[in-house]
Write a protein that holds these residues in place. Structure first.
Motif, short mmCIF file in Angstrom:
data_model
loop_
_atom_site.label_atom_id
_atom_site.label_comp_id
_atom_site.label_asym_id
_atom_site.label_seq_id
_atom_site.Cartn_x
_atom_site.Cartn_y
_atom_site.Cartn_z
N CYS A 286 0.84 -1.21 0.00
CA CYS A 286 0.00 0.00 0.00
C CYS A 286 0.87 1.26 0.00
O CYS A 286 1.73 1.45 0.86
N CYS A 289 -0.02 3.68 3.27
CA CYS A 289 0.39 3.39 4.65
C CYS A 289 1.72 2.64 4.69
O CYS A 289 2.23 2.33 5.77
N GLY A 293 -1.31 -1.02 6.96
CA GLY A 293 -2.75 -1.23 6.97
C GLY A 293 -3.48 0.09 7.18
O GLY A 293 -3.18 0.82 8.13
N CYS A 294 -4.40 0.41 6.24
CA CYS A 294 -5.17 1.66 6.36
C CYS A 294 -6.51 1.45 5.66
O CYS A 294 -6.80 0.37 5.16
N CYS A 297 -6.31 0.40 1.88
CA CYS A 297 -5.96 -0.98 1.56
C CYS A 297 -6.81 -1.96 2.37
O CYS A 297 -6.49 -3.15 2.44
ZN LIG Z 1 -2.77 1.07 3.31
#
Ligand SMILES: [Zn+2]
Length: 368
Positions: A286, A289, A293-294, A297
């Motif tokens: 991604c 981020c 993890g955000c 994504c």
């Molecule tokens: Zn992300």
């Protein structure tokens, strides 16, 4: 302005001549100083230089022609000097141009802002498409193009979507009307991918082939925030001897790093496309981020970006009908494809695909 008549010369000695000519020169200068406007200048010219009644003409006939021979030379010199002076005065008056008042009335304020012309700029789709093409051009790929209205054969059959194959349902499109009398493979439709240009290129040239194919494609998809029935693709095709899946992985890993930055990672998952075997979906770490993890994504740290695979031998078999060198026992290759809008939306943080087509200058101006 009314000049005195030309007097009769009293004597022909130098002093008398100097005095007489100086008086005329003063008179001419005085007349010239009062000139205002082109009419007055023309009157001055006629009065002094006119061929019949001009004062110089009069001086010539009354002073020069009637003079005793021994005085003619000195009168002639002074006459020429006077004539030159009058001509200079006339030239100054003519060259002076318009008055200060006339100039002020026509003055242009150069400090006022001008009429601003809008500078052209690339549309974000065009710019992204060119960036993708440039990445592959640097790897030695050339650019292939082909028609948007395509035959069923090139769009589907030669790409290993046989008639009735369920994969055709995933790429429903618009077809040209009233073609029932044609055989299926000759019927015209709006191409659903730029893959037909793979076949058109292989039919024209034997291996090796390295091309990227940018272009507009059509699908019967309902428009939503991330889908449009018309969008753009860049496909790639590489065919040569000993092309392996490692070449595919290395090429796409390099391309993704060139497009999104050297820290981007790629990973490959098994997938299915009719024209490649094996096939893979490619995810990149991604870019928002960095993989932690955000929301973008969906907390996975990865974003799915393109499809690819090794060219299916059935596709080479269609190419070999016109170019026997495409013998799957001797050559191999890979193909990949990516959506330009999807990449542009990621690169520029655009959330609605429709904004790319709305032609709204307030939106497009942000990318100029
Ligand atoms: Zn992300």
């Amino acid at each position: 302005m009314k000049s005195e008549a030309i007097p009769t010369l009293a004597a022909y000695d130098d002093a008398a001549l100097d005095q007489a000519f100086a008086a005329l020169a003063r008179q001419a200068a005085e007349d010239a100083s009062a000139l205002d406007g082109s009419d007055a200048i023309e009157t001055f010219r006629l009065e002094w230089l006119g061929r019949k009644q001009g004062r110089l003409n009069e001086v010539s006939s009354r002073w020069l022609k009637s003079a005793p021979p021994e005085a003619k030379k000195s009168i002639g010199q002074r006459f020429n000097d006077l004539k030159k002076q009058v001509e200079d005065l006339l030239e100054q008056a003519t060259g002076a141009g318009p008055s200060d008042a006339a100039l002020a009335a026509e003055a242009i304020d150069i400090t006022l802002p001008g009429t601003r012309r809008l500078t052209g700029a690339e549309h974000p789709i065009t710019r992204t498409l060119n960036e993708i093409v440039a990445v592959f051009a640097a790897l030695g790929y050339s650019v292939g193009v082909g028609p948007e209205v395509e035959t069923d054969f090139y769009n589907f059959e030669s790409m290993n979507f046989p008639p009735g194959h369920p994969a055709r349902d995933t790429q429903d499109t618009l077809v040209v009307a009233n073609q029932e009398r044609k055989s299926l493979r000759d019927r015209l439709l709006l191409r659903t991918h730029t893959s037909p240009v793979q076949m058109r290129t292989m039919e024209r040239q034997p291996p090796p082939v390295r091309i990227v194919i940018p272009g507009k494609v059509h699908r019967n998809d309902a428009a939503d925030a991330t889908h449009s029935p018309i969008f753009h693709q860049v496909e790639g095709l590489c065919v040569d001897t000993n092309i392996t899946f490692s070449d595919l992985k290395g090429t796409l890993d390099h391309a993704m790093k060139a497009l999104f930055g050297s820290s981007v990672k790629t990973r490959f998952f098994p997938s299915f496309f009719p024209f490649t075997e094996p096939s893979a979906d490619v995810q990149i770490s991604c870019i928002f981020c960095g993989g932690k993890g955000c929301r973008k994504c969906k907390q996975s740290g990865w974003i799915e970006l393109l499809g690819c695979g090794m060219v299916d031998p059935a596709v080479f078999a269609f190419a070999a009908e016109k170019q026997p060198a495409y013998d799957p026992k001797k050559i191999s290759g890979f193909a990949f494809g990516m959506g330009v809008e999807r990449i542009a939306m990621m690169k520029y943080g655009i959330s609605e695909i429709g904004q790319l087509y709305a032609g709204d200058m307030r939106f497009l101006g942000q990318f100029a």
